[in-house]
Design an enzyme around this catalytic site. Structure first.
Site, mmCIF file in Angstrom:
data_model
loop_
_atom_site.group_PDB
_atom_site.id
_atom_site.type_symbol
_atom_site.label_atom_id
_atom_site.label_comp_id
_atom_site.label_asym_id
_atom_site.label_seq_id
_atom_site.Cartn_x
_atom_site.Cartn_y
_atom_site.Cartn_z
ATOM 1 N N LYS A 112 -5.670 0.379 -3.524
ATOM 2 C CA LYS A 112 -5.167 1.455 -2.647
ATOM 3 C C LYS A 112 -6.095 2.665 -2.660
ATOM 4 O O LYS A 112 -5.910 3.609 -1.907
ATOM 5 C CB LYS A 112 -3.770 1.892 -3.104
ATOM 6 C CG LYS A 112 -2.669 0.895 -2.792
ATOM 7 C CD LYS A 112 -1.398 1.091 -3.625
ATOM 8 C CE LYS A 112 -0.728 2.372 -3.552
ATOM 9 N NZ LYS A 112 0.553 2.389 -4.326
ATOM 10 N N LYS A 167 -6.257 4.674 -5.147
ATOM 11 C CA LYS A 167 -5.454 5.747 -5.738
ATOM 12 C C LYS A 167 -5.662 5.760 -7.256
ATOM 13 O O LYS A 167 -5.433 4.764 -7.925
ATOM 14 C CB LYS A 167 -3.966 5.496 -5.414
ATOM 15 C CG LYS A 167 -3.037 6.623 -5.770
ATOM 16 C CD LYS A 167 -1.713 6.506 -5.019
ATOM 17 C CE LYS A 167 -0.896 7.769 -5.134
ATOM 18 N NZ LYS A 167 0.284 7.758 -4.273
#
Ligand code: C2G
Length: 129
Positions: A44, A46
């Site tokens: 992601k 992230k």
């Protein structure tokens, strides 16, 4: 007896997460959460402060959450919905429209995010000290 299913990273667990989970639990009688693994967060793009195991431990301790399972890919949601017999898929509205394709399996709901609280803002506050 509706089951509600949701997903997230839930890093640095905060009031925004709690308020969402509380509202999600009110939509049914059972709330199950797919917690993003550290590897999936890499996909992601992230970064997280807390490792997956601790994020799961905190989610599991949350009074609104009935079960937690690993979220390892974008594409696992249909099989999760079937496995968990979920009646409602729900996310914060920063994801609004992103998961409408799941409406052939269950009701899809987006709830308003809590403003001015986020993991990013918490990180910035800590770094600014
Ligand atoms: N959230 C919220 N209010 C905030 C912050 C987050 O309502 N102030 C909600 C988000 O909308 C999301 C959930 O809390 O529904 C989890 O947020 P994140 O941990 O940021 O989840 P995210 O990294 O967006 O992962 O497949 C879906 C993804 O795994 C979602």
């Amino acid at each position: 007896m509706p089951t509600v299913i949701t997903y997230g990273t839930f890093d640095l667990f905060h009031a925004g997460h709690v308020r969402l989970l509380k509202r999600l639990k009110r939509l049914g009688t059972r709330l199950v959460v797919g917690c993003s693994t550290d590897e999936f967060n890499g996909i992601k793009g992230k970064s997280t402060i807390m490792p997956y195991e601790q994020r799961v431990e905190i989610l599991t301790a949350c009074r609104y959450v009935d079960a937690v399972f690993p979220e390892q890919s974008w594409g696992q949601k249909p099989e999760d919905i079937v496995r968990e017999k979920a009646d409602i898929f729900a996310m914060g509205d920063d994801w609004s429209g992103q998961f409408d394709d799941l409406s052939n399996l269950c009701q899809v709901v987006y709830l308003s995010r809590t403003k001015d609280i986020s993991t990013t803002e918490i990180k910035q506050l800590v770094n600014a000290r």
